[in-house]
Design a protein around this motif. Structure first.
Motif, PDB file in Angstrom:
ATOM      1  N   GLY A 199      44.604  27.783  49.779  1.00 46.38           N
ATOM      2  CA  GLY A 199      43.199  28.152  49.936  1.00 46.38           C
ATOM      3  C   GLY A 199      42.974  28.865  51.246  1.00 46.38           C
ATOM      4  O   GLY A 199      43.850  29.566  51.765  1.00 46.38           O
ATOM      5  N   GLY A 200      41.798  28.697  51.814  1.00 42.84           N
ATOM      6  CA  GLY A 200      41.516  29.280  53.121  1.00 42.84           C
ATOM      7  C   GLY A 200      41.150  30.748  53.055  1.00 42.84           C
ATOM      8  O   GLY A 200      41.033  31.340  51.993  1.00 42.84           O
ATOM      9  N   SER A 201      40.940  31.337  54.230  1.00 43.33           N
ATOM     10  CA  SER A 201      40.546  32.739  54.324  1.00 43.33           C
ATOM     11  C   SER A 201      41.421  33.455  55.333  1.00 43.33           C
ATOM     12  O   SER A 201      42.275  32.852  55.977  1.00 43.33           O
ATOM     13  CB  SER A 201      39.070  32.858  54.738  1.00 43.33           C
ATOM     14  OG  SER A 201      38.885  32.281  56.024  1.00 43.33           O
ATOM     15  N   MET A 202      41.204  34.752  55.476  1.00 44.24           N
ATOM     16  CA  MET A 202      42.004  35.565  56.377  1.00 44.24           C
ATOM     17  C   MET A 202      41.327  35.609  57.745  1.00 44.24           C
ATOM     18  O   MET A 202      40.626  36.566  58.076  1.00 44.24           O
ATOM     19  CB  MET A 202      42.167  36.977  55.807  1.00 44.24           C
ATOM     20  CG  MET A 202      42.830  36.994  54.442  1.00 44.24           C
ATOM     21  SD  MET A 202      43.016  38.659  53.778  1.00 44.24           S
ATOM     22  CE  MET A 202      44.185  39.352  54.943  1.00 44.24           C
ATOM     23  N   GLY A 203      41.494  34.559  58.518  1.00 45.72           N
ATOM     24  CA  GLY A 203      40.919  34.527  59.850  1.00 45.72           C
ATOM     25  C   GLY A 203      39.415  34.646  59.858  1.00 45.72           C
ATOM     26  O   GLY A 203      38.828  35.247  60.749  1.00 45.72           O
ATOM     27  N   GLY A 204      38.758  34.071  58.858  1.00 43.83           N
ATOM     28  CA  GLY A 204      37.315  34.129  58.782  1.00 43.83           C
ATOM     29  C   GLY A 204      36.790  35.362  58.079  1.00 43.83           C
ATOM     30  O   GLY A 204      35.594  35.461  57.792  1.00 43.83           O
ATOM     31  N   GLN A 205      37.646  36.350  57.810  1.00 45.45           N
ATOM     32  CA  GLN A 205      37.224  37.550  57.106  1.00 45.45           C
ATOM     33  C   GLN A 205      37.150  37.301  55.608  1.00 45.45           C
ATOM     34  O   GLN A 205      37.748  36.368  55.084  1.00 45.45           O
ATOM     35  CB  GLN A 205      38.209  38.688  57.378  1.00 45.45           C
ATOM     36  CG  GLN A 205      38.319  39.108  58.825  1.00 45.45           C
ATOM     37  CD  GLN A 205      39.332  40.226  59.005  1.00 45.45           C
ATOM     38  OE1 GLN A 205      40.049  40.593  58.087  1.00 45.45           O
ATOM     39  NE2 GLN A 205      39.371  40.770  60.203  1.00 45.45           N
ATOM     40  N   LYS A 206      36.397  38.166  54.921  1.00 47.42           N
ATOM     41  CA  LYS A 206      36.406  38.114  53.475  1.00 47.42           C
ATOM     42  C   LYS A 206      37.780  38.499  52.957  1.00 47.42           C
ATOM     43  O   LYS A 206      38.463  39.340  53.534  1.00 47.42           O
ATOM     44  CB  LYS A 206      35.356  39.075  52.911  1.00 47.42           C
ATOM     45  CG  LYS A 206      33.917  38.646  53.121  1.00 47.42           C
ATOM     46  CD  LYS A 206      32.975  39.627  52.415  1.00 47.42           C
ATOM     47  CE  LYS A 206      31.539  39.174  52.557  1.00 47.42           C
ATOM     48  NZ  LYS A 206      30.617  40.137  51.873  1.00 47.42           N
ATOM     49  N   LYS A 207      38.174  37.884  51.869  1.00 48.89           N
ATOM     50  CA  LYS A 207      39.464  38.227  51.273  1.00 48.89           C
ATOM     51  C   LYS A 207      39.404  39.631  50.682  1.00 48.89           C
ATOM     52  O   LYS A 207      38.466  39.978  49.979  1.00 48.89           O
ATOM     53  CB  LYS A 207      39.825  37.223  50.184  1.00 48.89           C
ATOM     54  CG  LYS A 207      40.119  35.826  50.709  1.00 48.89           C
ATOM     55  CD  LYS A 207      40.420  34.883  49.546  1.00 48.89           C
ATOM     56  CE  LYS A 207      40.704  33.479  50.070  1.00 48.89           C
ATOM     57  NZ  LYS A 207      41.966  33.423  50.810  1.00 48.89           N
ATOM     58  N   GLN A 208      40.399  40.417  50.990  1.00 46.67           N
ATOM     59  CA  GLN A 208      40.457  41.778  50.463  1.00 46.67           C
ATOM     60  C   GLN A 208      40.916  41.759  49.004  1.00 46.67           C
ATOM     61  O   GLN A 208      41.928  41.129  48.663  1.00 46.67           O
ATOM     62  CB  GLN A 208      41.427  42.620  51.284  1.00 46.67           C
ATOM     63  CG  GLN A 208      40.907  42.983  52.653  1.00 46.67           C
ATOM     64  CD  GLN A 208      39.848  44.073  52.568  1.00 46.67           C
ATOM     65  OE1 GLN A 208      40.105  45.169  52.099  1.00 46.67           O
ATOM     66  NE2 GLN A 208      38.664  43.756  53.040  1.00 46.67           N
ATOM     67  N   PRO A 209      40.198  42.449  48.105  1.00 44.26           N
ATOM     68  CA  PRO A 209      40.624  42.503  46.708  1.00 44.26           C
ATOM     69  C   PRO A 209      41.800  43.450  46.505  1.00 44.26           C
ATOM     70  O   PRO A 209      41.868  44.527  47.114  1.00 44.26           O
ATOM     71  CB  PRO A 209      39.376  43.015  45.977  1.00 44.26           C
ATOM     72  CG  PRO A 209      38.619  43.782  47.007  1.00 44.26           C
ATOM     73  CD  PRO A 209      38.900  43.108  48.326  1.00 44.26           C
ATOM     74  N   VAL A 210      42.718  43.028  45.652  1.00 40.89           N
ATOM     75  CA  VAL A 210      43.875  43.838  45.261  1.00 40.89           C
ATOM     76  C   VAL A 210      43.897  43.911  43.742  1.00 40.89           C
ATOM     77  O   VAL A 210      43.852  42.873  43.066  1.00 40.89           O
ATOM     78  CB  VAL A 210      45.203  43.239  45.765  1.00 40.89           C
ATOM     79  CG1 VAL A 210      46.376  44.107  45.332  1.00 40.89           C
ATOM     80  CG2 VAL A 210      45.183  43.067  47.283  1.00 40.89           C
ATOM     81  N   LEU A 211      43.961  45.115  43.203  1.00 44.27           N
ATOM     82  CA  LEU A 211      44.053  45.328  41.765  1.00 44.27           C
ATOM     83  C   LEU A 211      45.477  45.746  41.418  1.00 44.27           C
ATOM     84  O   LEU A 211      45.991  46.725  41.961  1.00 44.27           O
ATOM     85  CB  LEU A 211      43.067  46.405  41.315  1.00 44.27           C
ATOM     86  CG  LEU A 211      43.132  46.836  39.844  1.00 44.27           C
ATOM     87  CD1 LEU A 211      42.819  45.662  38.917  1.00 44.27           C
ATOM     88  CD2 LEU A 211      42.183  48.003  39.589  1.00 44.27           C
ATOM     89  N   ILE A 212      46.112  44.990  40.512  1.00 37.41           N
ATOM     90  CA  ILE A 212      47.507  45.255  40.147  1.00 37.41           C
ATOM     91  C   ILE A 212      47.562  45.761  38.708  1.00 37.41           C
ATOM     92  O   ILE A 212      47.086  45.106  37.786  1.00 37.41           O
ATOM     93  CB  ILE A 212      48.368  43.987  40.292  1.00 37.41           C
ATOM     94  CG1 ILE A 212      48.202  43.376  41.692  1.00 37.41           C
ATOM     95  CG2 ILE A 212      49.830  44.305  40.038  1.00 37.41           C
ATOM     96  CD1 ILE A 212      49.021  42.130  41.908  1.00 37.41           C
TER      97      ILE A 212
END
Length: 356
Positions: free
Chosen positions: A82-95
């Motif tokens: 879980g968690g986040s990227m240093g408080g930032q919003k998680k960046q979306p990745v489309l595969i």
């Protein structure tokens, strides 16, 4: 099937060289109920089969294209910790998968070795696309997949309808620009779609694994002979027909262009005798791009990748990264046991350069 010709040989060659057979030729088991874009229960879907058993959260979504196809998507919103990227919003990745594959292909290795879960564990919001006709994307608002009309499409429609629809869906849910990853055919539809400007306001970066924009230097003689022998003058049937016909035209003609219906058909569809050409050099020069290809790949041939790079020679050199793995083949980029160390970690580092 009407066509038992060199196209069948071409299809078998792609089956052998690319990935496992596309389940579009099997039953339609596992299709999900419509829910107008809301998260659907993960019953008999990719989430339940390949993601949640490993302790990851996973959502099943459906996306309707402008021409009425209903596509399934899977979202892995976070890693097991879980968690986040240093408080930032998680960046979306489309595969985006390639031909003769679906989203399940990315998940065949263990969580420690497959790309979607590695990205999720590194703090990304992962979305897995499934193009029309694959096992979990075989619905339409009124067309029956048992009828030829359902299969009357090539990768042109993936460029025009599927990719813009899934991009829009992810963008509307996250409110953020999207990192794109395509493999094989997923690179072709990405390159051509981005050159048409479809995702200009929604795209953050693009990663192309085994790019097949050009396929004129295929090392596999059987594929080349089949492509050259096939003329494409029959009515469209399934993805194994019209989509492969379009790819065969690329092999034969050596250009990246829309589907060739013949002079009369082209005038009807495009208003001119020849199909329009996709101009890859129209991709924005400041778009961050990562390309990775292998020396043992018969489909993403080194010379053909060189032609693609020539089209990108005016690209901002600080935004273009190219990786060459001389001992890597087509499948190694999605199923190689050392792909994490050689490729996926490089993708994570590439993305980290372009965080908010």
């Amino acid at each position: 099937m009407q066509v038992m010709s060199s196209l069948v040989v071409l299809g078998l060659c792609f089956l052998f060289l690319v990935v496992k057979p596309d389940r579009a030729y099997g039953s339609s088991r596992g299709s999900l109920g419509r829910n107008n874009g809301a998260a659907a229960p993960a019953v008999d879907g990719i989430c339940a089969i390949s993601v949640t058993p490993y302790g990851y959260k996973c959502q099943e979504h459906e996306v309707q294209t402008d021409d009425g196809y209903i596509l399934s998507m899977q979202r892995i919103p976070e890693g097991r910790a879980g968690g986040s990227m240093g408080g930032q919003k998680k960046q979306p990745v489309l595969i985006q998968h390639g031909i003769f594959a679906d989203g399940f292909t990315w998940l065949m290795n263990s969580p420690e070795q497959n790309l979607p879960m590695i990205l999720a564990d590194n703090g990304f919001d992962v979305w897995i696309a499934n193009t029309r006709g694959t096992q979990f994307s075989r619905k339409h608002v009124f067309l029956d997949p048992a009828r030829p009309e359902y299969w009357d499409w090539s990768w042109d429609e993936l460029v025009t309808y599927d990719l813009p629809s899934v991009f829009g869906f992810v963008f509307n849910h996250t409110g953020q620009k999207i990192h794109y990853i395509g493999h094989s055919l997923g690179t072709l539809i990405g390159l051509t779609s981005f050159s048409e400007g479809h995702q200009a306001e929604q795209l953050k970066s693009a990663t192309f694994l085994c790019p097949i924009a050009y396929v004129s230097h295929l090392k596999t003689k059987l594929v080349r002979l089949a492509a050259k022998a096939f003329v494409g003058d029959h009515e469209p049937q399934s993805t194994a027909t019209k989509n492969l016909v379009h790819l065969a035209q690329s092999v034969r003609d050596g250009v990246i262009q829309k589907y060739d219906y013949g002079e009369e058909g082209n005038r009807k569809h495009y208003g001119e005798a020849k199909p329009p050409v996709y101009n890859i050099s129209n991709i924005p020069r400041d778009l961050p791009i990562f390309i990775s290809h292998g020396g043992l790949d018969p489909l993403s041939d080194v010379e053909d990748v060189g032609l693609l790079l020539e089209l990108l020679k005016q690209h901002d050199e600080t935004k273009l990264s190219v990786q060459f793995l001389k001992d890597y083949a087509h499948l190694d980029f999605i199923m190689g046991v050392n792909a994490k160390d050689l490729v996926y970690n490089q993708i994570v580092q590439f993305f980290s350069k372009y965080q908010q």
